[in-house]
Design a protein around this motif. Structure first.
Motif, mmCIF file in Angstrom:
data_model
loop_
_atom_site.group_PDB
_atom_site.id
_atom_site.type_symbol
_atom_site.label_atom_id
_atom_site.label_comp_id
_atom_site.label_asym_id
_atom_site.label_seq_id
_atom_site.Cartn_x
_atom_site.Cartn_y
_atom_site.Cartn_z
ATOM 1 N N ALA A 21 1.911 -2.600 9.614
ATOM 2 C CA ALA A 21 0.925 -1.908 8.779
ATOM 3 C C ALA A 21 -0.500 -2.032 9.302
ATOM 4 N N LEU A 22 -0.747 -2.949 10.216
ATOM 5 C CA LEU A 22 -2.123 -3.199 10.671
ATOM 6 C C LEU A 22 -2.801 -1.982 11.301
ATOM 7 N N PRO A 23 -2.100 -1.126 12.103
ATOM 8 C CA PRO A 23 -2.796 0.056 12.631
ATOM 9 C C PRO A 23 -3.382 0.952 11.538
ATOM 10 N N GLN A 24 -2.658 1.106 10.431
ATOM 11 C CA GLN A 24 -3.179 1.920 9.333
ATOM 12 C C GLN A 24 -4.320 1.205 8.614
ATOM 13 N N ILE A 25 -4.228 -0.109 8.500
ATOM 14 C CA ILE A 25 -5.319 -0.864 7.871
ATOM 15 C C ILE A 25 -6.581 -0.770 8.719
ATOM 16 N N GLU A 160 -10.247 -5.460 -5.459
ATOM 17 C CA GLU A 160 -9.233 -4.419 -5.299
ATOM 18 C C GLU A 160 -8.104 -5.002 -4.462
ATOM 19 N N SER A 161 -6.902 -5.005 -5.015
ATOM 20 C CA SER A 161 -5.731 -5.548 -4.319
ATOM 21 C C SER A 161 -4.818 -4.406 -3.919
ATOM 22 N N ILE A 162 -4.581 -4.260 -2.622
ATOM 23 C CA ILE A 162 -3.694 -3.223 -2.097
ATOM 24 C C ILE A 162 -2.450 -3.922 -1.557
ATOM 25 N N VAL A 163 -1.338 -3.773 -2.277
ATOM 26 C CA VAL A 163 -0.077 -4.430 -1.926
ATOM 27 C C VAL A 163 0.769 -3.419 -1.158
ATOM 28 N N ILE A 164 1.127 -3.780 0.059
ATOM 29 C CA ILE A 164 1.796 -2.855 0.982
ATOM 30 C C ILE A 164 3.278 -3.188 1.033
ATOM 31 N N ARG A 165 4.106 -2.189 0.750
ATOM 32 C CA ARG A 165 5.549 -2.389 0.740
ATOM 33 C C ARG A 165 6.222 -1.223 1.452
ATOM 34 N N PHE A 187 -5.007 -11.015 -12.256
ATOM 35 C CA PHE A 187 -6.360 -10.651 -11.822
ATOM 36 C C PHE A 187 -6.794 -9.329 -12.457
ATOM 37 N N SER A 188 -5.899 -8.336 -12.434
ATOM 38 C CA SER A 188 -6.262 -7.010 -12.948
ATOM 39 C C SER A 188 -6.492 -7.018 -14.452
ATOM 40 N N LYS A 189 -5.854 -7.957 -15.176
ATOM 41 C CA LYS A 189 -6.011 -8.014 -16.626
ATOM 42 C C LYS A 189 -7.193 -8.867 -17.057
ATOM 43 N N ARG A 190 -7.507 -9.901 -16.275
ATOM 44 C CA ARG A 190 -8.540 -10.850 -16.693
ATOM 45 C C ARG A 190 -9.883 -10.625 -16.018
ATOM 46 N N THR A 191 -9.924 -9.811 -14.981
ATOM 47 C CA THR A 191 -11.188 -9.555 -14.283
ATOM 48 C C THR A 191 -11.339 -8.051 -14.061
ATOM 49 N N CYS A 192 -12.458 -7.700 -13.473
ATOM 50 C CA CYS A 192 -12.690 -6.301 -13.099
ATOM 51 C C CYS A 192 -11.981 -6.065 -11.771
ATOM 52 N N ALA A 193 -10.655 -5.953 -11.837
ATOM 53 C CA ALA A 193 -9.835 -5.842 -10.627
ATOM 54 C C ALA A 193 -8.896 -4.650 -10.748
ATOM 55 N N LYS A 194 -8.488 -4.141 -9.594
ATOM 56 C CA LYS A 194 -7.594 -2.987 -9.523
ATOM 57 C C LYS A 194 -6.437 -3.336 -8.600
ATOM 58 N N LEU A 195 -5.215 -3.031 -9.030
ATOM 59 C CA LEU A 195 -4.015 -3.342 -8.259
ATOM 60 C C LEU A 195 -3.304 -2.043 -7.901
ATOM 61 N N VAL A 196 -3.056 -1.830 -6.585
ATOM 62 C CA VAL A 196 -2.410 -0.605 -6.104
ATOM 63 C C VAL A 196 -1.258 -0.988 -5.186
ATOM 64 N N HIS A 197 -0.091 -0.394 -5.415
ATOM 65 C CA HIS A 197 1.066 -0.572 -4.532
ATOM 66 C C HIS A 197 1.236 0.693 -3.688
ATOM 67 N N VAL A 198 1.400 0.509 -2.379
ATOM 68 C CA VAL A 198 1.585 1.654 -1.479
ATOM 69 C C VAL A 198 2.826 1.417 -0.628
ATOM 70 N N GLU A 199 3.479 2.527 -0.244
ATOM 71 C CA GLU A 199 4.717 2.410 0.531
ATOM 72 C C GLU A 199 4.748 3.310 1.754
ATOM 73 N N SER A 200 3.663 4.031 2.037
ATOM 74 C CA SER A 200 3.652 4.934 3.187
ATOM 75 C C SER A 200 2.279 4.904 3.835
ATOM 76 N N PRO A 201 2.184 5.298 5.113
ATOM 77 C CA PRO A 201 0.874 5.329 5.781
ATOM 78 C C PRO A 201 -0.127 6.248 5.092
ATOM 79 N N ILE A 202 0.365 7.365 4.533
ATOM 80 C CA ILE A 202 -0.542 8.308 3.861
ATOM 81 C C ILE A 202 -1.151 7.654 2.627
ATOM 82 N N LEU A 204 -1.467 4.481 1.993
ATOM 83 C CA LEU A 204 -2.353 3.383 2.386
ATOM 84 C C LEU A 204 -3.717 3.916 2.794
ATOM 85 N N LEU A 205 -3.725 5.058 3.499
ATOM 86 C CA LEU A 205 -4.989 5.618 3.963
ATOM 87 C C LEU A 205 -5.868 6.061 2.802
#
Length: 688
Positions: A21-25, A160-165, A187-202, A204-205
């Motif tokens: 996943a690092l090239p897309q990151i 902002e947490s981006i979880v890559i799967r 984190f997302s419930k107790r702070t000003c945080a956002k959680l996103v799960h991604v599964e494809s290069p598109i 993630l971008l």
């Protein structure tokens, strides 16, 4: 740090399971820095890597622990070197601990800014969360996350947490992933945080919003339900189109030694008299003109101000409507959001009560809005209730602008029922077409949507920013080939087409494919318009096939319809715009020409030419919204032929299937499709 600056620390997992996943990151992080260089060049960014071979951070030196975490870039103002840094991330050899990385990033922000600039400090975490975090010395992991969340709230930090799967990472134990997802969810419930799960290069971008827009109210005032009942509301933009950055002209004429040169290019426009180009018209002698047909109507600024509609600033309720009556395709422009005035408990309760009642009754509110005092236009729109599931977030309304009558476009398309039976699709063709459409479904049932709108970046903007960064290094660099990830957004998916080759072959075998012949350029826009059903008949003689139509009309102002090329003369007269009378004269002259051709015909020798003129007249009347003129003329022509014993011409027209103009082709027509098709089929009695 200045008030309008933003500080961001990128926390990137570079462990072995993240290598794919690092090239897309790298692309995403470089895009973040590139946009900051354009829109927020004073923002500051730091980079922290975890899962590395070595260890290099302040907490390790001060208190120990926090192994395999490296501060690749301390927090500093963005520059072109930072772009190169995030484009060449090292690959790690150990499993990363994202909680340790979050603590290191927080420590960097606290040491740099302290408790100042709340809300301007951000952590961006990239990880697959495949491996367990180290257990704390006291308490549980949940207690540790709650403690960290409390410090983040105290310091005014966002995360902002981006979880890559999925295809970007390998497999892992589900129990570990579930536990880590639970910790990130805290984190997302107790702070000003956002959680996103991604599964494809598109996905993630597009997972990280690389450009931050500060919300600004477009209206603060009363939502007037009645003269005696008003609710204080604030209105913000909910969505807005992101456009290309403003590109300004740059002058290199300033001397290199001038450090204070702005390099701006000033443009000065001069207005001159056509008869005397040396005479410049001063601003006080100019007046705006507006075209009205062939004329130009001058309107002074004083007259323009006098006719302007100047409503009072207000938002008033007009009434309620059933939600199913407001179709999605009615919406215009951007979406706004109505919220109750912050801190006003009465307004919050009133908005919540109204929103929940509207949702229960499945209603929307129609409101009239004037956002600013003296605004030139009034908008009418629909308020849709947005009932919140979170107790900490109050209810609100979404606002969409609705069209006025003048904004509605009615596109008339002919029905397939108008075509002959031989042109209708059979069951095999219909099934092949259905399979072909289903093949391209980007959101099939039971599977993840391929191009989710929230996670799909604009490929045009992404490509522009990348090329701009390359151009900044080398002004002569060539345009690089399109990135493969962007190609999947802007072009058909090759894998999808390969998997469904049988469906495409079946569709191709069911239909005969023919090359569309290129028509000659006409002097009029007739050929660009929708042709009538009769234009497709085999025996139809199309005017575009006539030779030298361009040569006949170009450069010559035709004033009458001649005998040698009546169709071309008719087109030329219809296309003239130096006077509004030419359209009426062209139609009248063409009617007379058709009458003469029919009446002077000997054994039908003029019938083909008369048919050609009728076809041209029919198209011209459709374009100029004069269908009744053609319909009345065709009826009178057939009646004339019956009276003059020329019924053979009517029979000739019936074989060519030339019909009246129905409503489906011209909205102003008074003829239905059935009447148009049956007009020449009726047998007219011959007069003795």
């Amino acid at each position: 740090m200045a008030r309008n600056k933003d500080a961001t620390v990128l926390l990137i997992d570079v462990g072995p399971s993240m290598h794919r996943a690092l090239p897309q990151i790298e692309k995403l992080c470089s895009m973040l820095v590139e946009k900051k260089l354009i829109y927020s060049k004073y923002d500051e960014v730091g980079v922290v890597l975890f899962g590395t071979e070595g260890t290099e951070n302040d907490l390790t030196r001060e208190v120990g622990g926090y192994d395999h975490i490296v501060v690749l870039q301390n927090i500093k103002v963005v520059d072109e070197h930072l772009v190169e840094t995030v484009q060449q991330l090292p690959r790690g050899t150990h499993n990363g601990d994202f909680l340790d990385a979050v603590i290191v990033g927080m420590d960097m922000l606290i040491k740099k800014y302290g408790e100042t600039n709340k809300g301007k400090k951000r952590l961006c975490l990239f990880t697959n969360a495949h491996f367990p975090t180290k257990p704390p010395q006291e308490g549980t992991r949940e207690d540790q996350v709650i403690t960290i969340s409390g410090h983040m709230n105290t310091q005014g930090m966002r995360m902002e947490s981006i979880v890559i799967r999925g295809e970007l990472t390998g497999e892992a134990k589900k129990s570990i992933m579930d536990e880590n997802d639970h910790l990130l969810d805290i984190f997302s419930k107790r702070t000003c945080a956002k959680l996103v799960h991604v599964e494809s290069p598109i996905s993630l971008l597009g997972a990280l919003k690389t450009r931050k827009i500060s919300p600004v109210t477009i209206f603060r005032g009363d939502l007037e339900l009645s003269p005696k009942l008003k609710i204080l509301v604030w209105v913000y933009k909910k969505t807005s189109e992101e456009k290309f950055p403003t590109l300004k002209k740059y002058s290199d004429k300033a001397p290199p030694t001038d450090k204070f040169a702005t390099h701006e290019v000033e443009v000065d426009i001069q207005y001159k008299i056509a008869e005397d180009p040396s005479n410049v018209v001063p601003p006080e002698e100019r007046i705006k003109g507006y075209r009205y047909g062939p004329q130009v109507i001058p309107i002074s600024s004083a007259e323009w101000d006098a006719v302007k509609f100047k409503p009072e600033k207000s938002v008033k309720l007009l009434g309620f409507a059933d939600a199913q009556n407001i179709m999605r395709h009615y919406y215009m422009k951007d979406v706004n959001i109505f919220i109750a005035e912050p801190g006003n408990k009465g307004s919050i309760l009133a908005v919540s009560a109204l929103a929940r009642a509207m949702k229960d009754k499945n209603k929307v509110a129609i409101v009239r809005c004037v956002w600013r005092q003296g605004q030139a236009n009034v908008v009418v729109g629909a308020l849709t209730p947005n009932v919140s599931d979170n107790d900490n977030i109050p209810d609100s309304f979404y606002f969409n602008v609705l069209p006025f009558t003048e904004d509605v476009r009615e596109f008339q398309f002919p029905s397939f029922n108008n075509f002959p039976a031989s042109w209708q699709p059979n069951e095999l063709q219909q099934e092949a077409a259905d399979d072909f459409v289903r093949m391209f479904d980007l959101a099939p049932s039971g599977k993840q949507e391929v191009l989710p709108p929230d996670l799909t970046p604009n490929p045009v903007l992404e490509r522009f920013y990348r090329y701009l960064e390359l151009k900044s290094r080398d002004p002569d660099t060539a345009v690089p080939p399109i990135d493969e990830t962007l190609r999947k957004i802007s072009e058909p998916d090759k894998e999808l087409i390969a998997e469904n080759k049988s469906v495409i072959d079946a569709f191709r075998s069911c239909f005969e494919l023919k090359e569309n012949p290129k028509l000659k350029k006409s002097s009029r826009r007739l050929l660009k318009e929708k042709p009538s059903v009769s234009d497709y008949r085999e025996d139809h003689m199309d005017i575009s096939d006539q030779p030298n139509s361009n040569e006949h009309t170009s450069g010559i102002k035709v004033t009458k319809i001649g005998d040698s090329a009546p169709v071309q003369d008719f087109e030329a007269m219809m296309s003239r715009r130096d006077s509004p009378e030419w359209v009426g004269k062209a139609i009248k002259d063409m009617k007379n020409k058709i009458h003469d051709l029919v009446e002077d015909s000997h054994e039908g020798d003029n019938y083909p030419k008369a048919l050609e003129c009728l076809v041209a007249l029919r198209k011209g009347c459709i374009l100029e919204q004069e269908p009744n003129q053609f319909n009345d003329f065709l009826r009178s022509l057939c009646k004339f032929c019956q009276e003059k014993y020329l019924s053979s011409f009517c029979e000739f027209l019936a074989t060519k299937e030339l019909t009246l103009i129905p409503k489906t082709e011209a909205i102003d027509s008074e003829v239905t499709d059935a009447e148009a098709r049956s007009f020449l089929i009726k047998s007219e009695p011959k007069l003795e």
